[in-house]
Structures are given as structure tokens and as C-alpha cells.
Design a protein around this motif. Structure first.
Motif, PDB file in Angstrom:
ATOM      1  N   ALA A 151      27.988  37.241 109.293  1.00  0.00           N
ATOM      2  CA  ALA A 151      26.759  37.008 110.055  1.00  0.00           C
ATOM      3  C   ALA A 151      25.921  38.278 110.109  1.00  0.00           C
ATOM      4  N   LEU A 152      26.615  39.418 110.116  1.00  0.00           N
ATOM      5  CA  LEU A 152      25.890  40.693 110.172  1.00  0.00           C
ATOM      6  C   LEU A 152      25.035  40.894 108.931  1.00  0.00           C
TER       7      LEU A 152
ATOM      8  N   ASN B 236      21.846  31.034 117.090  1.00  0.00           N
ATOM      9  CA  ASN B 236      23.257  30.663 117.183  1.00  0.00           C
ATOM     10  C   ASN B 236      24.166  31.821 116.757  1.00  0.00           C
ATOM     11  N   PHE B 237      24.617  32.540 117.752  1.00  0.00           N
ATOM     12  CA  PHE B 237      25.477  33.697 117.494  1.00  0.00           C
ATOM     13  C   PHE B 237      26.766  33.283 116.783  1.00  0.00           C
TER      14      PHE B 237
ATOM     15  N   GLU C  89      24.300  50.815 102.256  1.00  0.00           N
ATOM     16  CA  GLU C  89      23.669  49.512 102.069  1.00  0.00           C
ATOM     17  C   GLU C  89      23.588  48.693 103.349  1.00  0.00           C
ATOM     18  N   ASN C  90      24.582  48.831 104.225  1.00  0.00           N
ATOM     19  CA  ASN C  90      24.539  48.032 105.453  1.00  0.00           C
ATOM     20  C   ASN C  90      23.349  48.404 106.326  1.00  0.00           C
TER      21      ASN C  90
ATOM     22  N   MET D   3      24.086  34.942  98.467  1.00  0.00           N
ATOM     23  CA  MET D   3      25.276  34.745  99.314  1.00  0.00           C
ATOM     24  C   MET D   3      24.918  34.977 100.796  1.00  0.00           C
ATOM     25  N   TYR D   4      24.070  35.976 101.054  1.00  0.00           N
ATOM     26  CA  TYR D   4      23.644  36.219 102.441  1.00  0.00           C
ATOM     27  C   TYR D   4      22.790  35.053 102.934  1.00  0.00           C
TER      28      TYR D   4
END
Lengths: 458, 298
Positions: free
Chosen positions: B225-226, B36-37, B270-271, B17-18
Motif C-alpha cells: 500500500a505504501l 481505505n487504509f 526510490e521509496n 504493479m503499483y
């Protein structure tokens, strides 16, 4: 006596006419000046209510219904009643995006607008923590209805903060009470497992202390499972729940975290009737994405859902049909849980303003007077009926020492087929014997850290 | 043992998924050297547009998807016309800043066009656990994530062929290497940019559909996006397979960390653990696992 004038008409002679004319002009001018002075002062003074909204960003789906309910109630008072006690309310919106830093900026930006902000309701525990010292210094009441710092319930220490009608700790005790009742008695909780899935923020962490105390008292195992902002990905959390098989899952979530959690719970086939969210995890937004599988999900509640109240009819008539709504497209959603939450927040706050005006016999209350109004707030069930919300919630009364009110909590359940929340229990009394000492302990600690000498309350 | 397997599979699936988000970044970076932010917001915008079109015009899912693809292509053209063509040969940091601006514009536009409330996205993707695995083997795997994995594999194959075997793909790579050199051999920079932003928009739509089906389409989608950043750091900014492998490693690593280390050090790790893992890889391979090693000779 009438004499003929210059044109032969009936009336005073010309010189007298001129005098009268001059006199009338003077009177008119004086009248005008007086009128301008009166209306000028009336329009200069309005009850300034900043609304710290979040209509943008990741938490907007929850922020919008609340903000609409909050604004619509004050708009209704303006449109239907001409304001509070005849004084119009000026709403000053400021967008926080549920960002603590922006919230503090909003506070600084709006506190001196108009005649000065009368109170703040930031709808964020993070912001509440930052604003407590500021409002205390500035002398503006902070009304954190059902969120924020729980120990602010102690009015002796937190003179300017009110969290009526309940706190997270009340909620935690009632969640445990409900689990005990469903398990066949509080003694049956011994050896049971309860997991708390919480937003890893000041808000989500609030009930932990109470649950730890309750875990000791009733002998259940407490498992803490934090979820980082925003909570879009929670697989690891729910795998742990699958492994540990808790008897109950409580949730202190907000925003997308709620939706994902309910979906994940459904996916791992966790029984929805043993999954209880706090009142901020129990809106339509939270359950709809999970579809039929969310059926039977429970949440704590302190007011009714739905739009079947006279007040809602007035709002539709005066605010939406009158073209005064801040978000006209929201009309079909009036009565959603979070809309009603904003509504009752505004209602209790407006009653506090009214009470402050009545106590001080003024049409131009200051923030300090409104604080007095909050401290004398008494909205009984009869008063609720007068205000158009019969049976909507319980009566509340605030005192100098008790800023949290009665702290009662009910359980509401989601009917996925009807797409409707319904309150399914009575309003439970919280365990004050548990929360009381904790509030005293935490507020004493705060008082010591901040050099506050607790007030004496009669 | 079964639980460990479950954690590993779930981690891999989450990683896919990421990767879906990371792929969009890779495409644009590969073709233009621009980070591309706005990629996360593009996924949100695509998801919002899809649901909006389906709701407003009663379109069936396939028609909604086609219409959204058209919108994303139009958006790519507008981005090229209004932003990129005016910034040719500017420093990459300037283009990067332009994409920051673009992110906010798109977020606002999405809000104005479709509103901020949570939107249900149902295009018929399977939901819930794979029943036979759960019933017969007590193994929890989510159907949606399996669908995402299959989609990702198809996308990688198609993109790899596109980049390696087609004239346009080769032109894209030439532009990425050197704008001026590519122009000098007759490659139209503008056309290439429109194509690459269109493809990236379509990839964003796929990511938006998968994530939107999981949680409803809402503004928090822009924050996915993170989740893609550590994947890019690890897999390399220029490698399509790297985005997939990076995603798998990050997904698996963060789930292992959360479940086996989390309880010891307090949970919700986890982040940041994903970033730490990516950082460790960076120390040894600054270009990422599959990134192109840049050798500059003096």
C-alpha cells in the motif's frame, strides 16, 4: 508392651493415643509447613528467559521458525530434564514484530518478570544497538548470536554483550575467502567485481566496513547496493547488477528481501553458484519461492540443517508428542535452517546458564551470574554430542576478552530438486588479522564515546 | 542506450504493479469518499485466502480464484453490515479510522486462518525474463510484469465501462458525490457500498495474485500500500486512468532516480523519491493529475 485400648483392640491407652495423635498432627503440620516452604521457594524461583519473538508482521516467516526452535529447546529441558540443573525454566514471550521500538518496550516490560530476566536474545541488530546501553546499566547479558554489533566481540569493552560463535565481519571475510578459493586463489580476486546487496538497516550495513578493507587488501571492486525495507521491489538493484556484471554477489538480506532477490537473480540469469547470502539469507523460506531456478544458491552457515540428530528426536517426543509445543502445527518443519538456528541459540544460552550456576554453586542464578556463565562458556564438540547434536556445529569457547568465539563459517548450498540445504565446504577460519584491528578500532571508539574504561582480562 | 530503455521499461512495468494496488483505493474513494487504509491488507488477505483454499481443498487455480472472489464479496457484505452502515453520514475521518481498525482485524484474521509463513502462489502465471528479448536483443523484461500490464489494461477498460456506462456505475458516482442526495433519489447506499467494496476486493485479489506470484504470499504484502500512495497522490484519488498513469510515472521516475542518482547520493532512494515526485506534482495540481477539481461556491 501393648495394652488393650478402649475398644479392646491392641494399642496404647486413649490418653496416650490422644497425645500421639496431637504429636502426629503437629508433626504433620510442621512437615506441611516445611514442604510448603520448600516447594514454595522452589516454585517461586524459576529461570526466567524472555523470548523476544516476531510471529507477526512482515518478518514473521523468518521469526516463527527461529522462535519455535528457541522455545522448544527450553521446553525440552523442562520436560525431559526438569530444567537446567533441576531448576525449571520460565519462558516469557514478548512480540516485537521486528520493530526496534517494540523490542525496547519488550525489554522494559520483561526484565523484572519473575526472578528477573537472565539474558536477552532479540534477534535484531537494530534492537541490539538500542539495548546495549540498557543491559549494561541493568546488568543483564545480551546474547546476539551471529548478529548485532560486531565489535561487541571485544569483551574488555562490552562486558555484558556476547555474539558467540561468530560475527558479520567473520562472515564477510569467509565469503571473500570462498570467492577467492573458487576464483583460483586470493590473488585472482584482483580486478574482480563484488556487489553487496544489503538490507538498508543497521544489520545490512554491518559488513560494509570489513568488505571495504578486504577490497583494498585483495584489489577487488566493491559495489554497494542498498535495498529499502521490506525489499518487495528490487528491480533497480538487479538492473544495476545486470549492467555492472559483478563476478560475485553477496547478500545481507532478511525476510521478503531474500526471496525477491533470489527470484530477481534467477530472472536476470545471474549464476546462483556466485550468489552468496549471509546466514540470515539462507533458509528454506528464502529459496522456495524461486523454485528450481534457485538451485545452487549459496549461503554462509555456522550449523547444519535437518532434523537427523538425537536432539530433534527428543524434541519431537517430549515437546510435540507431549503436547507442549508452543506452535504444534510446526512439527513437520522441525529441522529447518531457522528452526535449528533458534535451537542452537537456546542451547548455547542454556549452557551459559548452567555454567553460571555451576561457577556460583547455586540453583538461583542472577543475571550477573549468567553473564559469568557466558564468559566461561565452553561447549566442545564432545559436549555437543552429549547434548544430542553430534557434528551439528563447531565447538565454542568464550573468554573475558573474546566474546565472539571461533567465528568459523561454512558454505551451504540449496538443492532445489530435493528442496534441501546441505553444507558443502569445511568450516573456514575467518580472517582474524583483518577483523581483529577493526574490532579493536570500533570498540575503542565506542568506549571513548561512552566513557568506558576497558577491563583488564587475564 | 539499451540499458536506459531497459530501466524505463522496467520502471513502467513496476509502475503497473503499483497501479494494481492503487486502483482498489481509487474505487472505494470514488464511490464513498473514504480512503481505505485496509486496501494493502485486503490484497494480502485475498492472496492468503486464495493460496489457503488451493492448498487446503486442492482446488485448481480457477476454482480457487472463484472461491476467493466469493470470500471477498462476503467480506464486503460483512464490512458494510458491521462497520459502514453504522457510520453513515459520519465525517470522512471517522470512516478512515474505521478502515485502520479494519486493516488490523483483517491482518489478524489472515494470520489466524492461514498462518504467517511464506506461501508459494502458482496459478500458472509466466515467470522469469522474456527469453527472446533477452537472447536476441539483450533486453530484460519480466514475463510476470507483462502479464500484470495486460491485466491492468483489461481491468481499467472493464472498470471504466462499469463506472461510465452502467446504472450501478452512475449510482456509485452519485453516492460518492453526496450520500444524502443519493439516498433522496432512491439509491440504496448499502447496496452500493457492498458492490464497491466487492469490486475493490476483487481488484485487491488481482494485486495479491501479481505481488504474491512475485515474492510468495506473505505479510509484507500489506506494505505494498505504501507503494500505491504516491501513485494516488500523483494520479488523483478519483481517477481510474489516473491510477495507471500515476503508476507509470512513479515507477519510471523512481527507477531512473535509483539508478542514475542513487549512486551519487547513497542509494536506496526510490521509496522516498516516489513521494517527493508526488509532492512536486501536488504543489502544482493538488487534486492530482486526473483528480476532480473541487470548486466550492459561497
Amino acid at each position: 508392651m501393648h495394652v488393650r485400648g478402649k475398644e479392646g483392640g491392641i494399642g496404647p491407652p486413649d490418653n496416650i493415643k490422644e497425645d500421639i495423635k496431637d504429636m502426629k498432627l503437629k508433626q504433620l503440620a510442621l512437615g506441611l509447613i516445611a514442604a510448603v516452604a520448600i516447594t514454595g521457594s522452589a516454585s517461586a524461583y524459576e529461570l526466567t528467559v524472555p523470548t523476544m519473538d516476531y510471529r507477526t508482521g512482515p518478518y514473521a516467516p523468518n521469526g516463527i521458525p527461529f522462535a519455535n526452535g528457541f522455545s522448544d529447546y527450553f521446553t525440552l529441558l523442562n520436560e525431559r530434564d526438569g530444567g537446567i540443573n533441576g531448576v525449571r525454566i520460565k519462558l516469557v514471550p514478548c512480540e516485537t514484530g521486528y520493530n526496534t521500538k517494540k523490542g525496547v518496550e519488550c525489554y522494559e516490560k520483561t526484565k523484572k518478570v519473575g526472578s528477573g530476566a537472565l539474558f536477552y536474545s532479540p534477534l535484531s541488530t537494530g534492537m541490539t544497538y538500542q539495548l546495549i546501553p540498557k543491559v549494561t546499566a541493568d546488568g543483564i547479558p545480551l546474547y546476539t548470536m551471529g548478529y548485532g554489533r560486531t565489535s561487541a566481540a571485544n569483551g574488555k569493552v562490552f562486558k555484558w554483550v556476547f555474539n558467540v560463535p561468530l560475527t558479520y565481519w567473520d562472515g564477510a571475510t569467509v565469503a571473500v575467502k570462498y570467492a577467492g578459493e573458487k576464483s583460483g586463489g586470493m590473488d585472482k580476486l584482483k580486478g574482480k567485481k563484488i556487489a553487496l546487496v544489503y538490507h538498508n538497516s543497521a544489520y545490512g550495513k554491518e559488513p560494509i566496513r570489513t568488505l571495504q578493507v578486504l577490497s583494498k587488501k585483495f584489489g577487488f571492486d566493491l559495489k554497494l547496493l542498498p535495498v529499502d525495507h521490506p525489499g518487495q521491489e528490487q528491480k533497480a538493484t538487479w538492473l544495476q547488477i545486470r549492467r555492472d556484471k559483478p563476478d560475485w554477489v553477496f547478500m545481507w538480506g532478511w525476510g521478503v528481501m531474500n526471496q525477491v532477490a533470489i527470484k530477481e537473480a534467477a530472472s536476470i540469469r545471474f549464476p546462483m553458484d556466485h550468489f552468496v547470502g549471509v546466514w540470515w539469507s539462507g533458509s528454506e523460506n528464502d529459496v522456495l519461492p524461486a523454485g528450481i531456478k534457485a538451485d545452487g544458491y549459496k549461503s554462509l552457515a555456522f550449523h547444519a540443517p535437518g532434523a537427523d540428530f538425537p536432539l530433534h528426536k527428543d524434541i519431537l517426543k517430549y515437546v510435540y508428542d507431549g503436547g507442549k509445543a508452543v506452535d504444534p502445527g510446526f512439527k513437520a518443519r522441525v529441522g529447518e535452517v531457522l528452526y535449528n538456528r533458534g535451537l542452537i541459540n537456546a542451547l548455547w544460552a542454556s549452557e551459559a546458564i548452567r555454567t553460571g550456576m555451576n561457577i556460583h554453586k547455586t540453583k538461583e542464578p542472577t543475571a550477573a551470574m549468567v553473564r559469568d556463565g557466558f564468559e566461561a562458556l565452553d561447549v566442545s564438540e564432545d559436549r555437543l554430542k552429549e547434548l544430542g547434536l553430534p557434528g551439528f556445529t563447531f565447538g565454542v569457547k568464550v573468554t573475558c576478552a573474546n566474546h565472539k568465539g571461533p567465528g568459523k563459517v561454512a558454505i551451504q548450498s540449496w538443492d532445489a530438486k530435493a528442496k534441501k540445504w546441505s553444507i558443502v565446504t569445511k568450516f573456514y577460519q575467518p580472517m582474524d588479522d583483518v577483523t581483529g584491528p577493526l574490532i579493536a578500532e570500533d570498540s575503542a571508539k565506542y568506549a571513548k564515546e561512552n566513557n568506558i574504561t576497558p577491563r583488564t582480562c587475564k | 542506450m539499451m540499458f536506459f530503455l531497459e530501466v524505463t521499461i522496467s520502471g513502467l512495468m513496476a509502475g503497473v504493479m503499483y497501479s494494481l494496488v492503487a486502483l482498489g483505493f481509487v474505487l472505494i474513494f470514488k464511490a464513498s469518499g473514504v480512503f481505505n487504509f485496509a486496501q494493502g491488507v485486503m490484497a494480502l488477505f485475498a492472496g492468503l485466502t486464495l493460496v489457503g483454499l488451493m492448498e487446503k481443498f486442492g482446488l485448481p487455480p480457477w476454482a480457487g480464484i472463484m472461491a476467493t472472489i466469493a470470500v471477498m464479496i462476503l467480506l464486503a457484505w460483512l464490512i458494510e453490515f458491521l462497520i459502514l452502515r453504522r457510520l453513515v453520514n459520519q465525517e470522512h475521518i471517522i470512516l478512515f479510522m474505521a478502515t485502520i481498525g479494519l486493516a488490523y482485524v483483517l491482518e489478524g484474521l489472515g494470520d489466524v486462518m492461514w498462518g504467517s509463513d511464506v506461501k508459494l502462489l502458482d496459478i500458472g502465471l509466466p515467470q522469469g525474463a522474456v527469453d527472446w528479448l533477452l537472447d536476441d536483443y539483450n533486453l530484460y523484461v519480466e514475463k510476470l510484469e507483462v502479464a500484470a500490464a495486460v491485466t491492468a489494461v483489461i481491468m481499467v477498460i472493464v472498470l471504466a465501462i462499469f463506472f461510465q456506462k452502467t446504472r450501478i456505475g452512475r449510482a456509485l458516482r452519485a453516492v460518492a458525490d453526496d450520500h444524502q442526495a443519493a439516498l433522496s433519489v432512491g439509491i440504496s447506499l448499502r447496496t452500493i457500498w457492498v458492490i464497491v467494496w466487492s469490486v475493490s476486493g476483487i481488484v485487491a485479489l488481482v494485486a495479491g495474485i501479481m505481488w504474491g506470484s512475485k515474492s510468495g504470499v506473505q505479510f509484507s504484502l500489506s506494505l505494498i500500500a505504501l507503494k500505491a500512495l504516491p501513485v494516488l497522490m500523483l494520479g488523483g484519488f478519483t481517477s481510474i486512468p489516473g491510477a495507471i498513469i500515476g503508476g507509470l510515472i512513479i515507477g519510471m521516475g523512481e527507477k531512473w532516480a535509483e539508478i542514475y542518482m542513487g549512486p551519487i547520493i547513497g542509494g536506496a532512494i526510490e521509496n522516498w523519491f516516489a513521494y517527493m515526485l508526488a509532492l512536486v506534482f501536488l504543489l502544482f495540481r493538488p487534486q492530482g493529475l486526473f483528480g476532480e477539481k473541487i470548486i466550492e461556491r459561497i
